[in-house]
Write a protein that holds these residues in place. Structure first.
Motif, PDB file in Angstrom:
ATOM      1  N   GLN A 143       0.820  -1.212   0.000  1.00 29.74           N
ATOM      2  CA  GLN A 143       0.000   0.000   0.000  1.00 29.74           C
ATOM      3  C   GLN A 143       0.853   1.260   0.000  1.00 29.74           C
ATOM      4  O   GLN A 143       0.596   2.188  -0.764  1.00 29.74           O
ATOM      5  CB  GLN A 143      -0.925   0.010   1.218  1.00 29.74           C
ATOM      6  N   LYS A 191      -6.570   0.784  -7.910  1.00 34.57           N
ATOM      7  CA  LYS A 191      -7.543   1.836  -7.585  1.00 34.57           C
ATOM      8  C   LYS A 191      -6.880   2.950  -6.790  1.00 34.57           C
ATOM      9  O   LYS A 191      -7.232   4.113  -6.928  1.00 34.57           O
ATOM     10  CB  LYS A 191      -8.706   1.248  -6.777  1.00 34.57           C
ATOM     11  N   LEU A 192      -5.932   2.557  -5.926  1.00 32.11           N
ATOM     12  CA  LEU A 192      -5.212   3.541  -5.112  1.00 32.11           C
ATOM     13  C   LEU A 192      -4.327   4.420  -5.996  1.00 32.11           C
ATOM     14  O   LEU A 192      -4.274   5.634  -5.834  1.00 32.11           O
ATOM     15  CB  LEU A 192      -4.369   2.797  -4.061  1.00 32.11           C
ATOM     16  N   ASN A 193      -3.614   3.796  -6.929  1.00 30.26           N
ATOM     17  CA  ASN A 193      -2.730   4.572  -7.807  1.00 30.26           C
ATOM     18  C   ASN A 193      -2.710   3.990  -9.217  1.00 30.26           C
ATOM     19  O   ASN A 193      -1.914   3.103  -9.535  1.00 30.26           O
ATOM     20  CB  ASN A 193      -1.309   4.610  -7.233  1.00 30.26           C
ATOM     21  N   ARG A 241      -6.828  -3.737  -5.827  1.00 34.60           N
ATOM     22  CA  ARG A 241      -6.940  -2.669  -4.818  1.00 34.60           C
ATOM     23  C   ARG A 241      -5.912  -1.564  -5.078  1.00 34.60           C
ATOM     24  O   ARG A 241      -6.207  -0.378  -5.021  1.00 34.60           O
ATOM     25  CB  ARG A 241      -6.715  -3.221  -3.402  1.00 34.60           C
ATOM     26  N   ALA A 272       1.243   3.882  -3.051  1.00 35.51           N
ATOM     27  CA  ALA A 272       0.842   5.259  -2.767  1.00 35.51           C
ATOM     28  C   ALA A 272       1.995   6.223  -3.028  1.00 35.51           C
ATOM     29  O   ALA A 272       1.793   7.316  -3.557  1.00 35.51           O
ATOM     30  CB  ALA A 272       0.377   5.378  -1.323  1.00 35.51           C
TER      31      ALA A 272
END
Lengths: 377, 77
Positions: free
Chosen positions: A47, A95-97, A92, A51
């Protein structure tokens, strides 16, 4: 980088940092990081790396999400139970980056695929949960000259280190085998399923791995090169230990890719101590015999407490003081999973040698209870 | 001569404490022997020894007030 002009706005707060700047951001976007294990350590590491804008991220994991993962593997939800970890993690993170490339490998890292996969990356994050893969990663990275950002946990404690990192100032870099040359005997070191682990601890250690990775990519700060940092979550104790590269270590590692492919890491990490194991069927056959002493080596208070056979309780922590009095010819030790009882069996063997027959219940009481409930059906 | 010993992970589970102070211990070999006499389960344990924060690979002389750390491998993730 996927797009011609990535949005630097999302990175603005870190670009502001002294020593980081646009240059640091460019280095991150150019970097390729492979995270092996999308579990308790891998989830937070992934994560933060996604990010932060690490340009290419690989995720290796053959496992599927189960409910016992969710207290620490924070990329996953109850809707993901039964689905491929590496695939869900990729979804996932995308979608974050969406500006970075994410590649999932829904397979176990083996000697057959390791060199090929690792070769495409600059840095490897060891976020695995077993010794055989840790030794495999170490040896592959030594052969390919890739740095490893190592992390491992047990109960409330964690270890972080940067291994096999060749700095420009020419200091010989230590690897995992300089720290632990060969694996512990099977059963000696409990994994998370047996010993338990505080979920947030894996978050802290996995985040430290991400932080160390960002430091070596961007060149800021003082990374944990040749240093293992230990963290205890109950006392907040941090302790750093310097690892020294040893000349003898290289001889433990396969000489080249061809030798590496023929290594059996699974065997290397589990072979040493199975002579005591007894299966459930054979155990049930002898369990009520008058000549057999059955010993529960779990700590007092652990459950379930079987009622189908007689046994005594001698916790492993007090084992040596209490075994000399055992009179019966055959001794069977059991614990929760069959790992601690292997240690107990070895201690018994050290005391009695060949004068007694010593067994350790394979799979422990957990497997025995499971077997009993299937028989009833 | 006083030596401070720090135990990590499963080693502290065996001894029941994470810090031990011992007196009159000349080197790391005799220190390990003395620990194993008190805590026999340590004989079965894998660990590395660091003297004053540096890992050693052979018997090392100890000095007054030095700190010896015993670090076991962890596999969990």
């Amino acid at each position: 980088m996927k797009e011609e002009t990535p949005s630097y706005e999302r990175y603005q707060r870190q670009i502001l940092l002294k020593g980081f700047g646009l240059e640091g951001q460019h280095k991150l976007l150019q970097a390729k990081v492979l995270v092996i294990g999308a579990g308790g350590l891998g989830c937070p590491a992934l994560q933060y790396l996604a990010a932060a804008g690490v340009g290419t991220i690989g995720i290796v994991d053959e496992d599927i999400v189960s409910i016992t993962n969710l207290h620490r593997q924070i990329l996953f939800t109850v809707d993901d139970i039964g689905l491929q970890k590496a695939f869900i993690a990729k979804e996932r993170l995308a979608k974050l980056n969406p500006e970075i490339i994410i590649i999932n490998y829904n397979e176990r890292l083996t000697t057959r695929n390791a060199l090929k996969i690792i070769n495409d990356y600059d840095i490897v994050i060891d976020a695995t949960d077993n010794f055989s893969t840790r030794y495999l990663i170490n040896d592959a990275c030594v052969l390919l000259n890739k740095p490893i950002v190592y992390g491992a946990v047990s109960q409330f404690e964690g270890q972080v280190a940067i291994l096999n990192y060749h700095s420009t100032i020419g200091i010989a870099s230590a690897n995992y085998r300089d720290l632990f040359p060969t694996p512990p005997i099977d059963g000696e070191v409990l994994n998370c399923a047996e010993a338990g682990v505080l979920g947030v601890l894996t978050g802290i250690i996995g985040s430290m791995q991400a932080s160390e990775t960002i430091k070596i990519i961007t060149g800021i700060g003082k990374p944990l090169v040749n240093t293992v940092l230990t963290y205890h979550s109950l006392t907040n104790q941090l302790y750093e230990i310097e690892i020294v590269a040893k000349a003898a270590t290289r001889s433990l590692i396969p000489a080249n890719a061809a030798d590496f492919i023929t290594m059996d890491y699974e065997w290397f990490c589990t072979s040493s101590n199975n002579k005591f194991e007894i299966g459930i069927e054979n155990f049930n056959r002898i369990a009520n015999s008058a000549d057999v002493e059955i010993i529960d080596v779990r700590e007092l208070g652990e459950s379930p407490m079987p009622t189908d056979f007689n046994y005594v309780q001698i916790p492993l922590s007090q084992f040596n003081n209490n075994i000399a009095a055992i009179k019966k010819e055959t001794i069977v030790v059991f614990c929760q999973s069959g790992k601690r009882s292997l240690q107990a069996a070895q201690l018994l063997f050290d005391t009695f040698g060949e004068t007694k027959t010593i067994y350790s219940l394979k799979g422990g009481i957990t497997e025995w209870v499971k077997n009993k409930s299937t028989e009833k059906r | 001569m006083t030596v401070h010993i720090m135990l990590f992970g499963q080693l502290a589970d065996i001894t029941g404490v994470d810090k031990i102070t011992i007196e009159n211990c000349l080197d790391t070999d005799s220190m390990v022997k003395s620990l194993q006499n008190t805590y026999p389960a340590l004989i079965q344990s894998t660990f590395v020894i660091a003297v004053d924060k540096k890992i050693i690979s052979s018997n090392t002389l100890l000095t007054d007030q030095c700190t010896v750390a015993l670090l076991p491998p962890f596999s969990g993730g």
